[in-house]
Scaffold this active site. Structure first.
Site, PDB file in Angstrom:
ATOM      1  N   SER A 180       0.853  -1.198   0.000  1.00 47.90           N
ATOM      2  CA  SER A 180       0.000   0.000   0.000  1.00 47.90           C
ATOM      3  C   SER A 180       0.883   1.240   0.000  1.00 47.90           C
ATOM      4  O   SER A 180       2.046   1.198   0.425  1.00 47.90           O
ATOM      5  CB  SER A 180      -0.884   0.015   1.255  1.00 47.90           C
ATOM      6  OG  SER A 180      -1.534   1.261   1.417  1.00 47.90           O
ATOM      7  N   LYS A 206       2.220  -3.176   5.838  1.00 45.52           N
ATOM      8  CA  LYS A 206       2.461  -2.916   4.417  1.00 45.52           C
ATOM      9  C   LYS A 206       3.920  -2.534   4.160  1.00 45.52           C
ATOM     10  O   LYS A 206       4.492  -2.886   3.118  1.00 45.52           O
ATOM     11  CB  LYS A 206       1.524  -1.817   3.922  1.00 45.52           C
ATOM     12  CG  LYS A 206       0.043  -2.205   3.950  1.00 45.52           C
ATOM     13  CD  LYS A 206      -0.244  -3.478   3.192  1.00 45.52           C
ATOM     14  CE  LYS A 206      -1.729  -3.728   2.999  1.00 45.52           C
ATOM     15  NZ  LYS A 206      -1.986  -5.007   2.310  1.00 45.52           N
ATOM     16  N   TYR A 252      -1.809  -1.496  10.063  1.00 49.61           N
ATOM     17  CA  TYR A 252      -1.925  -1.686   8.614  1.00 49.61           C
ATOM     18  C   TYR A 252      -0.686  -1.137   7.914  1.00 49.61           C
ATOM     19  O   TYR A 252      -0.065  -1.816   7.083  1.00 49.61           O
ATOM     20  CB  TYR A 252      -3.182  -0.973   8.119  1.00 49.61           C
ATOM     21  CG  TYR A 252      -3.419  -1.004   6.629  1.00 49.61           C
ATOM     22  CD1 TYR A 252      -4.148  -2.044   6.049  1.00 49.61           C
ATOM     23  CD2 TYR A 252      -2.950   0.007   5.804  1.00 49.61           C
ATOM     24  CE1 TYR A 252      -4.388  -2.065   4.682  1.00 49.61           C
ATOM     25  CE2 TYR A 252      -3.180  -0.012   4.434  1.00 49.61           C
ATOM     26  CZ  TYR A 252      -3.902  -1.047   3.871  1.00 49.61           C
ATOM     27  OH  TYR A 252      -4.136  -1.074   2.520  1.00 49.61           O
TER      28      TYR A 252
END
Length: 325
Positions: free
Chosen positions: A140, A157, A153
């Site tokens: 991401s 990533k 998150y």
């Protein structure tokens, strides 16, 4: 002939969004695809629509046994395993470092980073015997820059980017490549999931988010799951046979420089979007918003007076606009 004729692919998070679009494209290009997800209703429906070259399996990628079973199914059903696309994900818990529950942190890391590692770990012996293979993982823009995702998150990533480099160097001698994709603002259900709304509400919100996502980057449209699927096809095909260890940004130019947005106008778009959701989902999102405001207010007391006053005035203006809509 298709670009992926004769190839067998495993795709996690395949029931919706990026995974569903990629499954469809890979099959159109001749691949056989094992679709893994926990959204059984949509996964089974999609696999049935895609025909005999698709098979669906319930797989919770936070569980190592599920990953092993999914890999075994690919070999048993189709005879080989050429492509593993680790794409399953969740948004993770929001909030600052002090606010994030440890178990939710661990769960998010397990779904993203640990699952990508386990998919590689249990697929490598198969690919070594074949003398070829390709790993692809969804990273991401949040792995490159702060403020584009929740803390666990974003950390996951970023870890995927480094895992990709390590795997590329370690496995290249065996004819195995490893790359990743870093999507920007893609209109998928992950935004709604992050707010805790229903699965159907999250899918509906993905459509509604297109207008909001169109304003933040150089290319003035929302990213679509098909944009990522097209990038994935390139990275697993022979067209990219001399590319490994890379993370391809598919972000419409977002990381090159954000387009400044008026926070009050953004708030207005958000309110209008919420009105189009079902009442129960509206209620959930409102409660989440109120929790965020409460936490912000609690932290204001630690700020310098001038900064505190500025933030309070802005919050009051935005609250007044919400009441007027």
């Amino acid at each position: 002939m298709g670009i992926l004729d004769g190839k067998v692919a495993l795709i996690t998070g395949a029931a919706g969004g990026i995974g569903r679009a990629t499954s469809k494209l890979f099959i159109e290009e001749g691949a056989k695809v094992v679709m893994a997800d926990i959204w059984d209703e949509m996964g089974e429906k999609t696999a049935q629509e895609l025909g005999q070259n698709a098979v669906y399996i319930h797989s919770d990628v936070s569980q190592e046994s599920d990953i092993k079973n999914t890999i075994n199914l690919a070999v048993e059903k189709f005879g080989s395993l050429d492509i593993v696309f680790s794409n399953a994900g969740n948004p993770g818990p929001g909030g600052g470092i002090e606010d994030i529950p440890t178990d939710e942190f661990d769960k998010t890391v397990a779904i993203h980073l640990r699952a990508a590692f386990l998919c590689m770990k249990h697929s490598i012996p198969i690919m070594k015997k074949q003398g070829s293979g390709c790993f692809l993982t969804t990273s991401s823009v949040a792995g490159f820059q702060q403020g584009m995702g929740t803390l666990p998150y974003s950390l996951s990533k970023a870890g995927i980017i480094q895992l990709t480099r390590i795997a590329a160097v370690e496995l290249g001698i065996f004819g195995i490549r490893a790359n990743a994709i870093a999507p920007g603002g893609i209109a998928t259900g992950i935004f709604g999931q992050g707010m805790g709304i229903s699965r159907n509400g999250a899918e509906k919100m993905a459509e509604l988010m297109k207008g909001t996502l169109a304003e933040g980057q150089a290319i003035r449209r929302a990213g679509l799951p098909e944009d990522i699927a097209n990038a994935a096809l390139f990275l697993v095909s022979d067209s990219s046979s001399f590319i490994t260890g890379e993370t391809l940004k598919v972000d419409g130019g977002l990381l090159s420089g954000r387009i400044p947005q008026d926070p009050e106008e953004s708030q207005e778009r958000w309110v209008e979007m919420m009105k189009k959701l079902d009442p129960e989902d509206q209620k959930i999102m409102t409660e989440r918003g109120q929790e965020g405001i409460k936490k912000t207010m609690e932290n204001l007391k630690f700020l310098k007076p001038a900064i505190r006053e500025k933030i309070i005035k802005r919050m009051q203006r935005m609250a007044a606009k919400r009441k007027g809509t």
